[in-house]
Design an enzyme around this catalytic site. Structure first.
Site, PDB file in Angstrom:
ATOM      1  N   GLU A 146       0.818  -1.221   0.000  1.00  0.00           N
ATOM      2  CA  GLU A 146       0.000   0.000   0.000  1.00  0.00           C
ATOM      3  C   GLU A 146       0.851   1.271   0.000  1.00  0.00           C
ATOM      4  O   GLU A 146       0.373   2.325   0.423  1.00  0.00           O
ATOM      5  CB  GLU A 146      -0.950   0.034   1.202  1.00  0.00           C
ATOM      6  CG  GLU A 146      -1.898  -1.161   1.234  1.00  0.00           C
ATOM      7  CD  GLU A 146      -2.966  -1.027   2.326  1.00  0.00           C
ATOM      8  OE1 GLU A 146      -3.650   0.018   2.367  1.00  0.00           O
ATOM      9  OE2 GLU A 146      -3.129  -1.972   3.105  1.00  0.00           O
ATOM     10  N   HIS A 228      -8.801   4.246  19.575  1.00  0.00           N
ATOM     11  CA  HIS A 228      -9.779   3.312  20.140  1.00  0.00           C
ATOM     12  C   HIS A 228      -9.166   2.526  21.292  1.00  0.00           C
ATOM     13  O   HIS A 228      -7.990   2.197  21.275  1.00  0.00           O
ATOM     14  CB  HIS A 228     -10.233   2.304  19.063  1.00  0.00           C
ATOM     15  CG  HIS A 228     -11.165   2.882  18.053  1.00  0.00           C
ATOM     16  ND1 HIS A 228     -11.114   2.549  16.726  1.00  0.00           N
ATOM     17  CD2 HIS A 228     -12.181   3.768  18.180  1.00  0.00           C
ATOM     18  CE1 HIS A 228     -12.061   3.208  16.078  1.00  0.00           C
ATOM     19  NE2 HIS A 228     -12.709   3.959  16.931  1.00  0.00           N
ATOM     20  N   TYR A 229     -10.002   2.252  22.291  1.00  0.00           N
ATOM     21  CA  TYR A 229      -9.626   1.287  23.311  1.00  0.00           C
ATOM     22  C   TYR A 229     -10.882   0.529  23.691  1.00  0.00           C
ATOM     23  O   TYR A 229     -11.841   1.172  24.132  1.00  0.00           O
ATOM     24  CB  TYR A 229      -9.008   1.938  24.547  1.00  0.00           C
ATOM     25  CG  TYR A 229      -8.363   0.899  25.432  1.00  0.00           C
ATOM     26  CD1 TYR A 229      -7.111   0.403  25.100  1.00  0.00           C
ATOM     27  CD2 TYR A 229      -9.023   0.392  26.544  1.00  0.00           C
ATOM     28  CE1 TYR A 229      -6.512  -0.577  25.880  1.00  0.00           C
ATOM     29  CE2 TYR A 229      -8.425  -0.585  27.317  1.00  0.00           C
ATOM     30  CZ  TYR A 229      -7.183  -1.062  26.986  1.00  0.00           C
ATOM     31  OH  TYR A 229      -6.598  -2.039  27.755  1.00  0.00           O
ATOM     32  N   PRO A 231      -8.558  -1.322  20.854  1.00  0.00           N
ATOM     33  CA  PRO A 231      -8.403  -1.118  19.411  1.00  0.00           C
ATOM     34  C   PRO A 231      -8.776  -2.401  18.656  1.00  0.00           C
ATOM     35  O   PRO A 231      -8.891  -3.463  19.280  1.00  0.00           O
ATOM     36  CB  PRO A 231      -6.913  -0.844  19.266  1.00  0.00           C
ATOM     37  CG  PRO A 231      -6.290  -1.620  20.379  1.00  0.00           C
ATOM     38  CD  PRO A 231      -7.283  -1.566  21.527  1.00  0.00           C
ATOM     39  N   SER A 232      -8.956  -2.305  17.344  1.00  0.00           N
ATOM     40  CA  SER A 232      -9.270  -3.542  16.609  1.00  0.00           C
ATOM     41  C   SER A 232      -8.001  -4.334  16.277  1.00  0.00           C
ATOM     42  O   SER A 232      -8.081  -5.519  15.978  1.00  0.00           O
ATOM     43  CB  SER A 232     -10.100  -3.246  15.363  1.00  0.00           C
ATOM     44  OG  SER A 232      -9.496  -2.255  14.595  1.00  0.00           O
ATOM     45  N   TYR A 233      -6.836  -3.690  16.335  1.00  0.00           N
ATOM     46  CA  TYR A 233      -5.564  -4.437  16.257  1.00  0.00           C
ATOM     47  C   TYR A 233      -4.543  -3.747  17.164  1.00  0.00           C
ATOM     48  O   TYR A 233      -4.603  -2.532  17.357  1.00  0.00           O
ATOM     49  CB  TYR A 233      -5.041  -4.550  14.810  1.00  0.00           C
ATOM     50  CG  TYR A 233      -4.952  -3.242  14.070  1.00  0.00           C
ATOM     51  CD1 TYR A 233      -3.767  -2.508  14.048  1.00  0.00           C
ATOM     52  CD2 TYR A 233      -6.052  -2.730  13.401  1.00  0.00           C
ATOM     53  CE1 TYR A 233      -3.690  -1.296  13.378  1.00  0.00           C
ATOM     54  CE2 TYR A 233      -5.990  -1.509  12.735  1.00  0.00           C
ATOM     55  CZ  TYR A 233      -4.807  -0.809  12.731  1.00  0.00           C
ATOM     56  OH  TYR A 233      -4.728   0.389  12.090  1.00  0.00           O
ATOM     57  N   TYR A 234      -3.633  -4.538  17.716  1.00  0.00           N
ATOM     58  CA  TYR A 234      -2.764  -4.052  18.778  1.00  0.00           C
ATOM     59  C   TYR A 234      -1.406  -3.582  18.254  1.00  0.00           C
ATOM     60  O   TYR A 234      -0.381  -4.199  18.520  1.00  0.00           O
ATOM     61  CB  TYR A 234      -2.626  -5.105  19.886  1.00  0.00           C
ATOM     62  CG  TYR A 234      -3.933  -5.280  20.631  1.00  0.00           C
ATOM     63  CD1 TYR A 234      -4.255  -4.454  21.702  1.00  0.00           C
ATOM     64  CD2 TYR A 234      -4.873  -6.238  20.228  1.00  0.00           C
ATOM     65  CE1 TYR A 234      -5.468  -4.584  22.373  1.00  0.00           C
ATOM     66  CE2 TYR A 234      -6.086  -6.368  20.896  1.00  0.00           C
ATOM     67  CZ  TYR A 234      -6.373  -5.533  21.960  1.00  0.00           C
ATOM     68  OH  TYR A 234      -7.571  -5.651  22.619  1.00  0.00           O
ATOM     69  N   HIS A 237      -2.083   3.134  16.718  1.00  0.00           N
ATOM     70  CA  HIS A 237      -2.516   3.930  15.578  1.00  0.00           C
ATOM     71  C   HIS A 237      -3.521   4.979  16.046  1.00  0.00           C
ATOM     72  O   HIS A 237      -4.143   4.830  17.095  1.00  0.00           O
ATOM     73  CB  HIS A 237      -3.110   3.034  14.480  1.00  0.00           C
ATOM     74  CG  HIS A 237      -4.257   2.178  14.927  1.00  0.00           C
ATOM     75  ND1 HIS A 237      -4.102   1.056  15.715  1.00  0.00           N
ATOM     76  CD2 HIS A 237      -5.591   2.270  14.690  1.00  0.00           C
ATOM     77  CE1 HIS A 237      -5.289   0.508  15.954  1.00  0.00           C
ATOM     78  NE2 HIS A 237      -6.206   1.226  15.345  1.00  0.00           N
ATOM     79  N   VAL A 238      -3.645   6.039  15.260  1.00  0.00           N
ATOM     80  CA  VAL A 238      -4.506   7.162  15.619  1.00  0.00           C
ATOM     81  C   VAL A 238      -5.465   7.430  14.455  1.00  0.00           C
ATOM     82  O   VAL A 238      -5.044   7.489  13.295  1.00  0.00           O
ATOM     83  CB  VAL A 238      -3.663   8.432  15.898  1.00  0.00           C
ATOM     84  CG1 VAL A 238      -4.568   9.620  16.274  1.00  0.00           C
ATOM     85  CG2 VAL A 238      -2.644   8.176  17.013  1.00  0.00           C
TER      86      VAL A 238
END
Lengths: 300, 300
Positions: A146, A228-229, A231-234, A237-238
């Site tokens: 990407e 997020h907390y 988050p969807s992956y650890y 990221h913001v």
């Protein structure tokens, strides 16, 4: 004048506001009555499907048009519904159990995660997660995937990449959605943040809004930067969204933390704020952590 | 099989999910093909009004029915739109400038309010607000108005009243919305909260979810208790909504603070957290504080 005549006598002047998500419009106009000419506001909202209509759904479709972008199992149509009102239809066939699960609401629970719960249940869960689940994130950061989508890249331990989120069409500025992914692999979530990360956090805070303003013409005070907390992956990221994108996924309190608040908490309140605070989580029953919590709650 | 036949061949089994706000349904069914019987998911979303339709709005209405609840300047109708799809219409006539302003989107700004800004600009603004603007709140707390709507009342400086918010229909539990208004008049916003208020905050936290669970059958871990900042009126109150009510007004980060986080910040982080923290605000240009900020920003 009976009330239906009042409505029939409405003369449109201009549209005050509209909400395509809820299919609602606010129209300004006037109504002439014996007593004079009155300013009038007309609010129209399309109604929801009635449950009884759903069983015979396809029998009520008229004038179905297929969209060209059909892809593999996804088929897109426009169609009239009984009369002349359009609707957009997506047909997924063959659908798998995963598709069914994805579109079925799951029960969610509000959980207050104390530091003890984090250390006993959540941290071990994160550490046991196979790293291959976030290989796609490493690929973006390393530039092996990407790379043409990355719009800003800074180097080093305090560096990050900025790229449009897949959910954004890249055009509608009110729905602007970008993602900051940090280079360092040592921060799995906000729980790992401390004084040592202030240069990283401050660098995101300083550079991203300035860049977005220049590139997309959205001013810094129209942006919301948050984490997020859970988050969807650890991998830290913001999320960067337009303020007007009020229904961005999980932007509600109890699921998100504003980057400015994170910086202020660490810088001015306590350097170890995110290690000692009790943090809310809203966890779906299908989430691995919910299962871990159910298994281990007797152990606490 | 051409794609439109694929859609015509959809056999409805059950509804997976629906969203009345966005007028979207997710249907599970199957399609029989030569290769066998495939599971299928059909997603249908009503389309928005097209801007060109709005000018001749009332000419396209058919079969207008007046609702009985018309009240003063508010008139409610159901009507078909060109065909057989229903829509709900509200007509406000005569409408005032205030109505027009209410329904016209205003530019909003993200502002980080430091303690210095609070003391120099916001606190004086709150103190200059005429108390009659919150007389209606005092009337509820004192029991001289809306007393039949109050569902829970506790007494003393740590007491509060609990009542349904006007936006809730009282029936749809996914949209449950109640309001806690405290008895004490000394807390204007979360900025005034300190260690001395922990008994008040803890009393709300302990008693309200238990009461809601018993009265409405919504379990405590399905509730979100939060405060707005800036609030719409400066007398301390707490919003109580169902977790699923994800688009409750201003429930996003940057506009709201979870009661649990407020309690944790004061109890475990710093007793004077809300006096020393920098708090985000999202302020519309029509808000009195925005005007005060514009006037006074040179003074800072």
């Amino acid at each position: 004048m009976v009330e239906t005549d009042l409505l029939k006598g409405f003369n449109y002047e201009r549209t005050l506001n509209e909400d395509p998500r809820t299919k609602t419009v606010w129209l300004l106009g006037h109504v002439s009555r014996k007593t004079g000419r009155d300013v009038a506001i007309l609010i129209a909202e399309k109604t929801h499907f009635s449950p009884t209509e759903l069983a015979g759904f396809v029998d009520r479709l008229r004038n179905v048009r297929t969209q060209v972008e059909g892809n593999d199992i996804y088929h897109w149509f426009f169609s009239e519904w009984d009369g002349e009102t359009d609707m957009k239809i997506t047909l997924i066939v063959p659908a798998t159990e995963t598709h069914i699960a994805k579109y079925t609401p799951q029960p969610v629970h509000y959980v207050l995660e104390t530091p003890d719960m984090y250390n006993a249940l959540v941290k071990p869960f994160i550490e046991l997660e196979p790293l291959k689940r976030i290989q796609w994130v490493y690929n973006i950061v390393d530039g092996t995937a990407e790379s043409e989508r990355v719009v800003l890249r800074t180097s080093g331990e305090e560096g990050f990449v900025l790229l449009p989120d897949m959910k954004w069409d890249g055009v509608t500025m009110d729905h602007l959605y970008l993602l900051v992914i940090v280079n360092t692999r040592t921060v799995r979530s906000i729980r790992d943040l401390g004084s040592g990360h202030l240069p990283l956090l401050q660098s995101i805070r300083d550079r991203v809004p300035a860049f977005v303003s220049e590139r997309y013409g959205v001013s810094p005070d129209e942006l919301r930067l948050f984490c997020h907390y859970q988050p969807s992956y650890y991998h830290f990221h913001v999320h960067v969204t337009h303020l007007k994108y009020a229904d961005a996924p999980r932007v509600m309190i109890g699921q998100s933390h504003l980057l400015d608040t994170i910086i202020d908490n660490i810088k001015h309140i306590r350097g170890d704020y995110y290690q000692v605070a009790t943090l809310p989580s809203i966890i779906g029953e299908k989430h691995g952590i919910w299962k871990a919590m159910q298994k281990s709650k007797d152990a606490l």
